[in-house]
Design an enzyme around this catalytic site. Structure first.
Site, PDB file in Angstrom:
ATOM      1  N   SER A 175       0.794  -1.046  -0.224  1.00 43.11           N
ATOM      2  CA  SER A 175       0.158   0.016   0.056  1.00 43.11           C
ATOM      3  C   SER A 175       0.973   1.350   0.117  1.00 43.11           C
ATOM      4  CB  SER A 175      -1.149   0.063   1.123  1.00 43.11           C
ATOM      5  OG  SER A 175      -1.483   1.410   1.556  1.00 43.11           O
ATOM      6  N   TYR A 205      -2.939   1.985  10.124  1.00 42.04           N
ATOM      7  CA  TYR A 205      -2.740   1.059   8.898  1.00 42.04           C
ATOM      8  C   TYR A 205      -1.653   1.167   8.411  1.00 42.04           C
ATOM      9  CZ  TYR A 205      -3.869  -0.668   4.333  1.00 42.04           C
ATOM     10  OH  TYR A 205      -3.787  -1.608   3.129  1.00 42.04           O
TER      11      TYR A 205
END
Ligand SMILES: [Zn+2]
Length: 686
Positions: A571, A584
């Site tokens: 990501s 995250y």
């Protein structure tokens, strides 16, 4: 074995095909061919063939006598009228007076005599069907018949058992000479109901589809009954270690030993996929003290050769906790197997004038005492076919040994069959996809990116296992990928679950070559106020999950010794934090370092580690609601949020899948991060 003929079903076949303009003769031919094809004790995987003689209109509208014969390599269980091409009978019958006919000539004449020029090639046994006078002719490689004829005195046993009901044809390789020999034996005694082909199989014939079919069943039943009489106990078991290593430990070692470096591309390997089978009959066979004799005696019928090779690989029994010893012994056994095959090829090729090119010398079947058998192939489908044929063969050999002694065809005969151009043609042209022979494991496999990646890898030829905490969802995605894709339950936050999932993949395919560590979950929270618990939860999935999966994969890859590829979904958050997205981004940043650590620690083993740095992909993680929230946080519309990149394009799961695929194929790239985000300078890597 019993007749499967049912009047109402036969009539239904006639009615069904009449709608397509197919005559009852051919409809019934299809019906009984399927009855034969559905019984594995009669035929397997394209073996056997059938025919019907009838009349049909040619392309000019003229009626001609034809024989409709099953096409070469098509499967009897699922045959359709189009799989039984019509060949002009008078032209085929003219060939009988010839003294010799080359295979190439035979195939050319058969093709030239087809009524429909675009039809598939008729069976290599077409002439045998044509030379016999009967309307219906059926040919199988029935197990019970083979147990009786694969004996030194097989012909004598048949003569006594069938008492004049069948003609007995000595072994001749399929093709023109066998067709002539069989027709001569039939002509000498035209009252027979069939022909038994020594060390090959059986033909039955009749005036109706039912008569030919039921004669086949009756003749096979006699052989089955004979096999129940005067049986001796087989086999005496050899001494085995107390504890045998599990399939999950043995398979990667076997797979590694049967792989070879691809000489054309540095860093590439030619690997095999495995299919494991076990059960009382297999173990009774594989554990026998005399396995080296009966297990190496050759094929049960010649056309198994192209799928199983002439002999299986025999291994030592794998003792639990002593897998290093097993690995050493197995590698020596594979080397010996290859040397034996190469010597066989050299010897035989010299006999035929040095005109043949060697096939790959690796085994297609392995027998592991205490454990069972493995089929090996370049794809899961091929591995299953090899395992099916091997399982069938060992049952035939067991029965043969119970009433006498199993004996196959001679080495010369085996070679002629294995290197027969018409048999090789059945395997088809070999243009392989780039990931053929490789096993790809994808975590988060039921998710949008995981499923798209599975699809892309399968399309490139890999065997795919989708791992997901939601097993039913993974099952659905696996089904959409193809018949051999696996769905395995896996919770990446549980060490036990990861270990078990990898064991299941290894049992299913034999090992692991590529891992796409993709499972993830998102938590939000302002970093100065977020609960530690939330942060820990996220680390469990988004860091430790990747570490557990990579560790399990590396263990299998090292056992195989054939390199490997670890791919991670890290990501954009790993390098460019979004507001309130710390829970995250932090573990993802740790995972980015994890990728580099694997690249450093396992580069010498040929294991590559790379990552994809994707952003804003519609998925189970970035749902429409979530997108709306993030868009609001940035003060833009949802559409602008998704296309808010340099190219102004929305990035999809398929784009990410293609990036992973690319990394899997880049054999000289490791420690790399590929950006798939439409262009975001703030997230660009230095
Ligand atoms: Zn045959």
């Amino acid at each position: 074995m019993k007749s499967g003929w049912i009047d109402s079903e036969a009539q239904a076949a006639i009615d069904r095909y009449a709608r397509d303009g197919i005559a009852p003769d051919l409809a019934l031919r299809v019906y009984t061919t399927r009855l034969l094809g559905r019984d594995p004790k009669l035929v397997l995987h394209g073996g056997g063939n059938t025919s019907v003689k009838t009349t049909m209109s040619d392309l000019l509208g003229e009626e001609v006598a034809v024989v409709c014969v099953k096409g070469s390599g098509s499967d009897m269980a699922t045959v359709e009228p189009a799989d039984l091409p019509a060949v002009r009978l008078d032209r085929l019958r003219k060939l009988r007076t010839r003294a010799a006919l080359s295979d190439e000539e035979m195939v050319r004449i058969q093709r030239e005599s087809l009524l429909e020029p675009t039809a598939p090639n008729p069976s290599v046994e077409t002439l045998l069907h044509a030379f016999l006078p009967h309307k219906f002719v059926d040919h199988t490689h029935a197990s019970a018949i083979l147990s009786i004829v694969d004996q030194p005195d097989g012909e004598a046993i048949c003569a006594e058992l069938y008492d004049g009901r069948v003609g007995i044809v000595p072994y001749v390789m399929p093709g023109f000479l066998l067709a002539k020999a069989a027709a001569e034996i039939y002509d000498a005694k035209p009252v027979v109901e069939g022909l038994i082909l020594h060390k090959h199989g059986i033909f039955s014939f009749g005036d109706s589809a039912r008569e030919a079919y039921e004669r086949m069943i009756a003749l096979v039943v006699l052989a089955e009954e004979r096999l129940q009489k005067k049986r001796k106990a087989v086999f005496v078991t050899t001494h085995l270690p107390q504890a045998i290593a599990p399939v999950a430990a043995v398979a990667p070692i076997l797979r590694g030993a049967c792989s070879r470096k691809d000489e054309r591309i540095e860093g590439a390997w030619r690997r095999m996929i495995l299919e494991f089978r076990t059960g009382p009959a297999i173990l009774n066979f594989a554990n026998g003290a005399q396995l080296a004799r009966y297990g190496q005696a050759g094929v049960v019928t010649p056309d198994h050769t192209i799928r199983t090779k002439n002999w299986p690989l025999l291994t030592a029994p794998p003792q639990r906790d002593r897998t290093d010893d097993f690995k050493r012994a197995l590698r020596a056994a594979v080397t010996a197997f290859v040397q034996r095959y190469e010597a066989y090829f050299a010897r035989q090729n010299a006999r035929v004038g040095g005109i043949k090119r060697p096939l790959d010398p690796l085994p297609r079947v392995a027998l592991v005492p205490g454990l069972g058998l493995f089929g090996l192939g370049r794809s899961k489908k091929d591995a299953r076919i090899a395992a099916d044929l091997a399982q069938c063969a060992l049952e035939i050999i067991t029965d043969a040994e119970a009433i006498g002694r199993f004996e196959s065809i001679s080495e010369d005969e085996m070679f002629d069959m294995e290197y027969w151009s018409l048999e090789q043609a059945k395997l088809g042209a070999a243009t392989e996809k780039p990931l053929v022979g490789q096993i790809a494991v994808i975590t988060g496999g039921a998710g949008t990116i995981g499923a798209a990646t599975g699809k892309a890898f399968a399309a490139a030829g890999a065997e795919v296992a989708l791992l997901d905490v939601d097993q039913p969802a993974a099952e659905e995605k696996a089904k959409a990928i193809g018949a051999t894709a696996l769905a395995v339950k896996c919770d990446v936050t549980s060490p036990v679950s990861v270990t078990e999932a990898f064991a299941q993949v290894v049992e299913g395919f034999g090992g692991v070559d590529i891992v796409v560590s993709n499972a993830g979950a998102a938590w939000q929270g302002r970093i100065g106020e977020v609960e530690e618990e939330v942060l820990r939860k996220s680390f469990e999935v988004n860091f430790y999950g990747h570490q557990r999966v990579a560790q399990a994969a590396v263990k299998v890859m090292l056992a195989q010794g054939t390199a490997g590829c670890l791919l991670f979904n890290v990501s954009k958050q790993a390098v460019n934090p979004g507001a309130n997205f710390g829970p995250y981004g932090l573990p993802k940043a740790a995972t980015l370092l994890l990728v580099r650590q694997y690249a450093v620690d396992y580069g010498a083993d040929g294991i590559r580690a790379n990552a994809v740095n994707a952003d804003r992909i519609r998925s189970g993680l970035l749902t429409d609601t979530f997108i709306a929230e993030r868009a609001k946080a940035r003060g833009v519309s949802a559409k602008d949020y998704l296309t808010g990149n340099l190219l102004g394009r929305e990035v999809t799961a398929e784009d990410v899948a293609q990036a992973f695929l690319h990394q899997a194929l880049e054999l000289k790239t490791t420690g790399d991060v590929t950006t798939v985000d439409g262009g975001n300078i703030a997230a660009a890597l230095r």
